[in-house]
Write a protein that holds these residues in place. Structure first.
Motif, mmCIF file in Angstrom:
data_model
loop_
_atom_site.group_PDB
_atom_site.id
_atom_site.type_symbol
_atom_site.label_atom_id
_atom_site.label_comp_id
_atom_site.label_asym_id
_atom_site.label_seq_id
_atom_site.Cartn_x
_atom_site.Cartn_y
_atom_site.Cartn_z
ATOM 1 N N PRO A 91 -2.753 8.590 2.746
ATOM 2 C CA PRO A 91 -3.220 7.223 3.025
ATOM 3 C C PRO A 91 -2.369 6.128 2.392
ATOM 4 C CG PRO A 91 -4.796 8.406 1.634
ATOM 5 C CD PRO A 91 -3.782 9.396 2.095
ATOM 6 N N ALA A 92 -1.841 6.345 1.195
ATOM 7 C CA ALA A 92 -1.010 5.318 0.558
ATOM 8 C C ALA A 92 0.275 5.091 1.350
ATOM 9 C CB ALA A 92 -0.686 5.710 -0.879
ATOM 10 N N ILE A 93 0.853 6.150 1.875
ATOM 11 C CA ILE A 93 2.083 6.034 2.655
ATOM 12 C C ILE A 93 1.782 5.397 4.010
ATOM 13 C CG2 ILE A 93 4.018 7.298 3.677
ATOM 14 C CD1 ILE A 93 3.898 7.108 0.510
ATOM 15 N N ALA A 94 0.661 5.752 4.601
ATOM 16 C CA ALA A 94 0.262 5.132 5.871
ATOM 17 C C ALA A 94 0.079 3.629 5.689
ATOM 18 C CB ALA A 94 -1.024 5.780 6.395
ATOM 19 N N VAL A 95 -0.533 3.229 4.584
ATOM 20 C CA VAL A 95 -0.725 1.808 4.271
ATOM 21 C C VAL A 95 0.632 1.132 4.068
ATOM 22 C CG1 VAL A 95 -1.551 0.236 2.461
ATOM 23 C CG2 VAL A 95 -3.089 1.973 3.391
ATOM 24 N N ALA A 96 1.512 1.751 3.283
ATOM 25 C CA ALA A 96 2.846 1.177 3.030
ATOM 26 C C ALA A 96 3.608 0.992 4.337
ATOM 27 C CB ALA A 96 3.633 2.072 2.081
ATOM 28 N N ASN A 97 3.561 1.990 5.208
ATOM 29 C CA ASN A 97 4.275 1.898 6.487
ATOM 30 C C ASN A 97 3.763 0.733 7.321
ATOM 31 O OD1 ASN A 97 5.846 4.098 5.855
ATOM 32 N ND2 ASN A 97 4.582 5.549 6.990
ATOM 33 N N ARG A 98 2.457 0.537 7.360
ATOM 34 C CA ARG A 98 1.869 -0.549 8.145
ATOM 35 C C ARG A 98 2.226 -1.906 7.568
ATOM 36 N NH1 ARG A 98 -2.198 0.535 11.909
ATOM 37 N NH2 ARG A 98 -1.606 2.688 12.219
ATOM 38 N N ILE A 99 2.180 -2.027 6.244
ATOM 39 C CA ILE A 99 2.517 -3.305 5.606
ATOM 40 C C ILE A 99 3.980 -3.645 5.856
ATOM 41 C CG2 ILE A 99 2.853 -4.396 3.333
ATOM 42 C CD1 ILE A 99 0.107 -3.216 2.562
ATOM 43 N N VAL A 100 4.855 -2.663 5.718
ATOM 44 C CA VAL A 100 6.280 -2.884 5.981
ATOM 45 C C VAL A 100 6.491 -3.295 7.434
ATOM 46 C CG1 VAL A 100 8.506 -1.692 6.201
ATOM 47 C CG2 VAL A 100 7.170 -1.454 4.105
ATOM 48 N N ALA A 101 5.763 -2.688 8.353
ATOM 49 C CA ALA A 101 5.889 -3.040 9.774
ATOM 50 C C ALA A 101 5.539 -4.517 9.993
ATOM 51 C CB ALA A 101 5.003 -2.141 10.629
#
Length: 150
Positions: A51-61
């Protein structure tokens, strides 16, 4: 599951920072934010299933698209990863905004975001990681010398 990479140095630093914070929190608490195969406790790098990586990916997007990061996580992330995503999103969003302000040299906004992060319910590991990453990577990407031990 895959490990997500970024072409942007700033996105890569943020992504690594989020992974580092997730691993610190999980190591300290002894509990995982993800399923056992993708927990920080597995000893492996976190993948896009965490979940932390999924969140990071979305924020970066959002950042790379030039968009404002929404206050709340997308419904699909919450549906996939559960309630932990809400806290992760809030803290990662603040961390991303603080990091962005520091990298842009906007000290007033950085101070405001630092205070907001400090007085939030976010784990102190978020602020500590930002300080450590900026100390090493520098606000302009001029990496510090690697402290070799002889």
């Amino acid at each position: 599951m895959a490990i997500h990479t970024h072409r942007s140095a700033h996105a890569s630093v943020f992504h690594s920072l989020v992974e580092d914070v997730a691993q610190r929190i999980e190591a300290r608490s002894g509990a995982s934010l993800a399923s056992a195969p993708d927990s920080a406790q597995s000893g492996a790098r976190l993948t896009t299933a965490h979940p932390a990586i999924a969140v990071a990916n979305r924020i970066v997007a959002h950042q790379q698209a030039g968009e404002t990061i929404p206050e709340t996580p997308p419904a699909d992330l919450t549906a996939t990863h559960g309630a932990a995503v809400t806290t992760l999103w809030t803290c990662a969003k603040l961390a991303a905004e603080l990091l962005e302000a520091k990298l842009a040299g906007n000290e007033q906004e950085a101070a405001e975001k630092a205070d907001e992060l400090k007085f939030s319910t976010c784990d102190p590991a978020w602020a500590q990681a930002i300080t450590q990453y900026l100390r090493y990577f520098g606000p302009k990407g001029e990496r510090a010398a690697i402290p070799y031990i002889v």
